[in-house]
Design a protein around this motif. Structure first.
Motif, short mmCIF file in Angstrom:
data_model
loop_
_atom_site.label_atom_id
_atom_site.label_comp_id
_atom_site.label_asym_id
_atom_site.label_seq_id
_atom_site.Cartn_x
_atom_site.Cartn_y
_atom_site.Cartn_z
N LEU A 265 -34.24 22.60 10.13
CA LEU A 265 -32.88 22.26 9.69
C LEU A 265 -32.10 21.53 10.79
N ILE A 266 -31.47 20.46 10.39
CA ILE A 266 -30.62 19.70 11.31
C ILE A 266 -29.28 19.47 10.62
N LEU A 267 -28.21 19.90 11.23
CA LEU A 267 -26.88 19.72 10.66
C LEU A 267 -26.42 18.27 10.81
N GLU A 268 -25.65 17.82 9.83
CA GLU A 268 -25.10 16.47 9.90
C GLU A 268 -24.04 16.39 11.00
N GLU A 269 -23.92 15.21 11.57
CA GLU A 269 -22.98 15.02 12.67
C GLU A 269 -21.54 15.31 12.25
N SER A 270 -21.21 15.00 11.00
CA SER A 270 -19.84 15.26 10.51
C SER A 270 -19.52 16.75 10.55
N VAL A 271 -20.53 17.59 10.29
CA VAL A 271 -20.35 19.04 10.32
C VAL A 271 -20.19 19.53 11.76
N THR A 272 -21.07 19.09 12.63
CA THR A 272 -21.01 19.56 14.03
C THR A 272 -19.72 19.12 14.72
N LYS A 273 -19.23 17.95 14.37
CA LYS A 273 -17.97 17.48 14.97
C LYS A 273 -16.79 18.33 14.53
N GLN A 274 -16.76 18.66 13.24
CA GLN A 274 -15.66 19.50 12.74
C GLN A 274 -15.70 20.90 13.35
N LEU A 275 -16.90 21.46 13.47
CA LEU A 275 -17.02 22.80 14.04
C LEU A 275 -16.65 22.81 15.52
N ALA A 276 -16.92 21.71 16.20
CA ALA A 276 -16.61 21.62 17.64
C ALA A 276 -15.10 21.59 17.89
N CYS A 277 -14.33 21.29 16.86
CA CYS A 277 -12.87 21.17 17.01
C CYS A 277 -12.12 22.45 16.63
N LEU A 278 -12.83 23.52 16.32
CA LEU A 278 -12.16 24.76 15.93
C LEU A 278 -11.29 25.27 17.07
N SER A 279 -10.12 25.77 16.71
CA SER A 279 -9.16 26.21 17.74
C SER A 279 -9.12 27.71 17.93
N TYR A 280 -9.67 28.47 16.97
CA TYR A 280 -9.70 29.92 17.16
C TYR A 280 -11.00 30.49 16.61
N LYS A 281 -11.29 31.72 16.99
CA LYS A 281 -12.60 32.30 16.69
C LYS A 281 -12.65 32.90 15.28
N ILE A 282 -13.79 32.69 14.65
CA ILE A 282 -14.04 33.22 13.32
C ILE A 282 -15.36 33.99 13.33
N ASN A 283 -15.32 35.20 12.82
CA ASN A 283 -16.54 35.99 12.64
C ASN A 283 -17.08 35.76 11.23
N ILE A 284 -18.38 35.55 11.14
CA ILE A 284 -19.02 35.32 9.84
C ILE A 284 -19.91 36.53 9.54
N LEU A 285 -19.48 37.33 8.57
CA LEU A 285 -20.22 38.52 8.17
C LEU A 285 -20.97 38.20 6.88
N VAL A 286 -22.29 38.39 6.90
CA VAL A 286 -23.12 38.05 5.75
C VAL A 286 -23.74 39.32 5.16
N ILE A 287 -23.55 39.50 3.86
CA ILE A 287 -24.21 40.58 3.14
C ILE A 287 -25.53 40.03 2.61
#
Length: 203
Positions: free
Chosen positions: A61-83
């Protein structure tokens, strides 16, 4: 609507890392594949297949550059909980994508909890009354308040389920599963990462 008594911090602390999740389901598969209980054995066979999918997705799996750029700009932390559960075919396609997203930035973290061990949690995230998984819960890492949740499948898979529900005689569950799997194989995680990134960035 989630009950006030659901403490997402509790379930987050109970969760395991992606690597630990893979270790647990690998051990489950080895212990249960030779079970005399046919139902347990069948689930173990699904887990075995899903482990091969997980390992393949981890490598390819390789993420698209548009996705990685948006994620790199996050300003606060988010926890991702998966069931999730090891026998869940959708989870084997979706969870590796989320892990790739988490690895893009120090603003995201992932933990997983098992559906069948956490009935009180999954009951707050039913899909049309059913306990479909995976369910992905985005949580503010400081307040532990839910930001949004997503699942159990990306939007393009919805018509397949609707077709199966409306005409199971001519479009069987096997037909449904094949179409969903073909979607995952062709899409290579792009739709999953885009749908989740929209929710994350919107937050």
């Amino acid at each position: 609507m989630m009950e006030p008594s659901i403490d997402l911090r509790y379930f987050w602390n109970k969760g395991v890392s992606y690597e630990k999740y893979k270790e647990i389901i690998t051990l489950q598969e080895k212990q249960e594949i030779h079970s005399s209980d046919e139902n347990i054995k069948k689930l173990a066979e699904y887990t075995r297949l899903n482990l091969s999918r997980i390992h393949r997705n981890d490598k390819t799996l390789i993420l698209e550059e548009s996705v990685t750029k948006q994620l790199a700009c996050l300003s606060y932390k988010i926890n991702i909980l998966v069931i999730s559960e090891g026998w869940c075919g959708d989870a084997s396609q979706i969870v590796p994508v989320i892990n790739k997203m988490v690895r893009c930035t120090d603003k995201l973290d992932i933990r997983l909890v098992f559906r069948d061990e956490n009935e009180r949690l999954i009951n707050q995230y039913l899909t049309n009354g059913g306990k479909a998984i995976p369910i992905v819960i985005l949580i503010n890492a400081e307040t532990f308040q839910e930001i949004a949740h997503w699942g159990p499948r990306p939007q393009p898979c919805t018509p397949f389920l609707q077709k199966y529900k409306s005409d199971p005689q001519h479009y069987s569950h096997d037909d449904f599963a094949i179409d969903v799997q073909n979607f995952y194989n062709q899409d290579k995680g792009h739709t999953i990462s885009k749908e989740l990134t929209r929710l994350i960035v919107k937050s």
